[in-house]
Design a protein around this motif. Structure first.
Motif, mmCIF file in Angstrom:
data_model
loop_
_atom_site.group_PDB
_atom_site.id
_atom_site.type_symbol
_atom_site.label_atom_id
_atom_site.label_comp_id
_atom_site.label_asym_id
_atom_site.label_seq_id
_atom_site.Cartn_x
_atom_site.Cartn_y
_atom_site.Cartn_z
ATOM 1 N N GLU A 1 -19.357 -62.415 -59.235
ATOM 2 C CA GLU A 1 -18.440 -61.342 -59.608
ATOM 3 C C GLU A 1 -19.170 -60.153 -60.227
ATOM 4 N N ASN A 2 -20.454 -60.286 -60.425
ATOM 5 C CA ASN A 2 -21.241 -59.228 -61.058
ATOM 6 C C ASN A 2 -21.894 -58.336 -60.011
ATOM 7 N N THR A 3 -22.519 -57.256 -60.441
ATOM 8 C CA THR A 3 -23.237 -56.357 -59.546
ATOM 9 C C THR A 3 -24.464 -57.063 -58.975
ATOM 10 N N ILE A 4 -24.603 -57.026 -57.641
ATOM 11 C CA ILE A 4 -25.753 -57.609 -56.951
ATOM 12 C C ILE A 4 -26.556 -56.464 -56.347
ATOM 13 N N LEU A 5 -27.865 -56.483 -56.591
ATOM 14 C CA LEU A 5 -28.726 -55.382 -56.177
ATOM 15 C C LEU A 5 -29.829 -55.857 -55.246
ATOM 16 N N THR A 6 -30.240 -54.966 -54.350
ATOM 17 C CA THR A 6 -31.430 -55.220 -53.544
ATOM 18 C C THR A 6 -32.669 -54.987 -54.408
ATOM 19 N N LYS A 7 -33.836 -55.322 -53.885
ATOM 20 C CA LYS A 7 -35.059 -55.118 -54.665
ATOM 21 C C LYS A 7 -35.361 -53.638 -54.882
ATOM 22 N N SER A 8 -34.769 -52.762 -54.052
ATOM 23 C CA SER A 8 -34.933 -51.319 -54.242
ATOM 24 C C SER A 8 -33.862 -50.730 -55.161
ATOM 25 N N GLY A 9 -32.945 -51.594 -55.661
ATOM 26 C CA GLY A 9 -31.945 -51.147 -56.619
ATOM 27 C C GLY A 9 -30.617 -50.722 -56.041
ATOM 28 N N ASP A 10 -30.402 -50.900 -54.729
ATOM 29 C CA ASP A 10 -29.136 -50.534 -54.108
ATOM 30 C C ASP A 10 -28.093 -51.621 -54.357
ATOM 31 N N ALA A 11 -26.883 -51.217 -54.719
ATOM 32 C CA ALA A 11 -25.812 -52.167 -55.014
ATOM 33 C C ALA A 11 -25.094 -52.599 -53.738
ATOM 34 N N LEU A 12 -24.830 -53.899 -53.629
ATOM 35 C CA LEU A 12 -24.100 -54.438 -52.495
ATOM 36 C C LEU A 12 -22.600 -54.337 -52.741
ATOM 37 N N THR A 13 -21.845 -54.182 -51.655
ATOM 38 C CA THR A 13 -20.386 -54.193 -51.715
ATOM 39 C C THR A 13 -19.881 -55.430 -50.999
ATOM 40 N N GLY A 14 -19.164 -56.271 -51.702
ATOM 41 C CA GLY A 14 -18.678 -57.499 -51.097
ATOM 42 C C GLY A 14 -17.479 -57.277 -50.203
ATOM 43 N N PHE A 15 -17.337 -58.135 -49.182
ATOM 44 C CA PHE A 15 -16.101 -58.145 -48.402
ATOM 45 C C PHE A 15 -15.715 -59.596 -48.140
ATOM 46 N N GLN B 1 -26.021 -67.073 -56.667
ATOM 47 C CA GLN B 1 -25.657 -67.946 -57.773
ATOM 48 C C GLN B 1 -24.184 -67.747 -58.098
ATOM 49 N N GLN B 2 -23.433 -68.829 -58.172
ATOM 50 C CA GLN B 2 -21.993 -68.736 -58.378
ATOM 51 C C GLN B 2 -21.644 -68.006 -59.678
ATOM 52 N N GLU C 1 -33.604 -62.516 -60.460
ATOM 53 C CA GLU C 1 -33.296 -62.930 -59.092
ATOM 54 C C GLU C 1 -32.117 -63.896 -59.080
ATOM 55 N N VAL C 2 -31.114 -63.569 -58.264
ATOM 56 C CA VAL C 2 -29.893 -64.377 -58.236
ATOM 57 C C VAL C 2 -29.455 -64.755 -56.823
ATOM 58 N N GLY C 3 -30.207 -64.361 -55.811
ATOM 59 C CA GLY C 3 -29.769 -64.674 -54.459
ATOM 60 C C GLY C 3 -30.823 -64.431 -53.404
ATOM 61 N N THR C 4 -30.483 -64.825 -52.170
ATOM 62 C CA THR C 4 -31.378 -64.699 -51.028
ATOM 63 C C THR C 4 -30.591 -64.276 -49.800
ATOM 64 N N VAL C 5 -31.115 -63.332 -49.045
ATOM 65 C CA VAL C 5 -30.459 -62.851 -47.824
ATOM 66 C C VAL C 5 -30.670 -63.869 -46.694
ATOM 67 N N LEU C 6 -29.582 -64.190 -45.985
ATOM 68 C CA LEU C 6 -29.634 -65.154 -44.883
ATOM 69 C C LEU C 6 -29.577 -64.511 -43.505
ATOM 70 N N PRO D 1 -35.140 -61.338 -51.627
ATOM 71 C CA PRO D 1 -34.413 -61.725 -52.836
ATOM 72 C C PRO D 1 -33.421 -60.643 -53.264
ATOM 73 N N LEU D 2 -32.385 -61.063 -53.979
ATOM 74 C CA LEU D 2 -31.393 -60.164 -54.550
ATOM 75 C C LEU D 2 -31.360 -60.373 -56.063
ATOM 76 N N PHE D 3 -30.916 -59.351 -56.787
ATOM 77 C CA PHE D 3 -31.045 -59.353 -58.242
ATOM 78 C C PHE D 3 -29.745 -58.949 -58.920
ATOM 79 N N ASN D 4 -29.614 -59.326 -60.205
ATOM 80 C CA ASN D 4 -28.500 -58.829 -61.004
ATOM 81 C C ASN D 4 -28.932 -57.568 -61.750
ATOM 82 N N ALA D 5 -28.049 -57.048 -62.587
ATOM 83 C CA ALA D 5 -28.331 -55.790 -63.281
ATOM 84 C C ALA D 5 -29.493 -55.906 -64.257
ATOM 85 N N GLU D 6 -29.832 -57.146 -64.662
ATOM 86 C CA GLU D 6 -30.962 -57.356 -65.567
ATOM 87 C C GLU D 6 -32.263 -57.614 -64.806
ATOM 88 N N ASN D 7 -32.214 -57.394 -63.487
ATOM 89 C CA ASN D 7 -33.381 -57.574 -62.610
ATOM 90 C C ASN D 7 -33.839 -59.028 -62.545
#
Length: 289
Positions: free
Chosen positions: A260-274, A255-256, A235-240, A227-233
């Protein structure tokens, strides 16, 4: 580049009804394929959720090859086969087949006109997925494999092509994974299993989740289904799909409203979109009423 695709299986769908059978089960317009053409297509349950995902390769008028990840190969094969009882078609695994990801340079060294038991499916401008039952070709390619499966996954992630695994089976409908953007869903052909749900979302619903591409710095690990999370912890997504090469690459359904917001792993690392190599239709995310 020459990568052995060791995590997938190939099976054939052969018979007078092969095209019509697949057309009535898979999401894409399989019947429109000419010999030598290919596409990605899903098999859905009656609720429109994907139970199988295949690269469909039309070998001849009455023969198709379908590539599927080994984790779901048996269940995906059986889910498809159970609908074949009333069609003139036979399904069988091709255990002698071997797959490779080849650069255009490597592919050009093979004289495919002399190898009718092979199929090359172009993935992007530089790479093709290649399957063969020819032992001589297999031995020739196997002696020169140099890259890991992660390099193969990265190529697919950059192309915006996901994969279905056991942990993500029956979790998503095709548009959540952008299948419509790569001709993996047809909205003009006839009925197929789950078609009512898939079509209703396209023409009357609002797509609330879609697939996007991200990276993490080198050394970070993440797993499919995580699972992936937003800044409020929340869950907003799933790794495929993931790949660890020079950095970690991944595709994730998000989640659409959060994309545009910060997406975090369960360990708190921020993802960078491309950027994906295709554009999603903005009308998918709007009300049709």
């Amino acid at each position: 580049m020459n990568i052995a695709i060791t995590d997938a299986k190939l099976f054939s769908v052969v018979g007078a009804d092969a095209a019509s059978f697949l057309q009535g089960q898979l999401t894409a317009d399989v019947a429109a394929l000419k010999s030598g053409e290919h596409l990605i297509a899903a098999h859905c349950n009656i609720k429109g959720s994907m139970v199988g995902l295949f690269r469909v390769m039309r070998v001849s008028e009455e023969c198709f090859w379908l590539r599927v990840h080994q984790e779901i190969a048996e269940s995906a094969f059986n889910n498809l086969k159970k609908y074949s009882i009333f069609s003139k078609v036979e399904l069988a695994f091709i255990n002698e087949a071997k797959g490779f990801c080849l650069s255009n340079e490597s592919l050009e060294t093979l004289n495919l006109s002399e190898h009718t038991s092979s199929f090359a499916a172009q993935i992007d401008a530089e790479h093709s997925e290649f399957w063969t039952t020819d032992l001589e070709v297999q031995q020739r390619l196997a002696s020169n494999t140099s890259d890991s499966l992660d390099a193969w996954y990265e190529i697919n992630i950059r192309a915006g092509i996901f994969d279905l695994r056991e942990v993500t089976q029956e979790k998503f409908i095709p548009q959540m994974c952008n299948l419509q953007a790569i001709d993996g869903v047809s909205f003009s052909k006839g009925c197929y299993t789950g078609q009512e749900i898939v079509t209703r979302l396209q023409h009357r619903g609002i797509l609330k989740r879609a697939m996007y591409s991200y990276t993490l710095p080198p050394g970070h690990t993440i797993t499919i289904g995580e699972p992936l999370f937003n800044a409020e912890n929340i869950e907003v997504g799933t790794v495929l799909l993931t790949a660890s090469t020079d950095k970690t690459y991944l595709l994730a359904v998000i989640q659409q409203s959060e994309k545009e917001n910060t997406i975090l792993t369960k360990s708190g690392d921020a993802l960078t979109g491309f950027t994906l190599p295709y554009t999603l239709d903005p009308r998918l995310f709007e009300s049709k009423r």
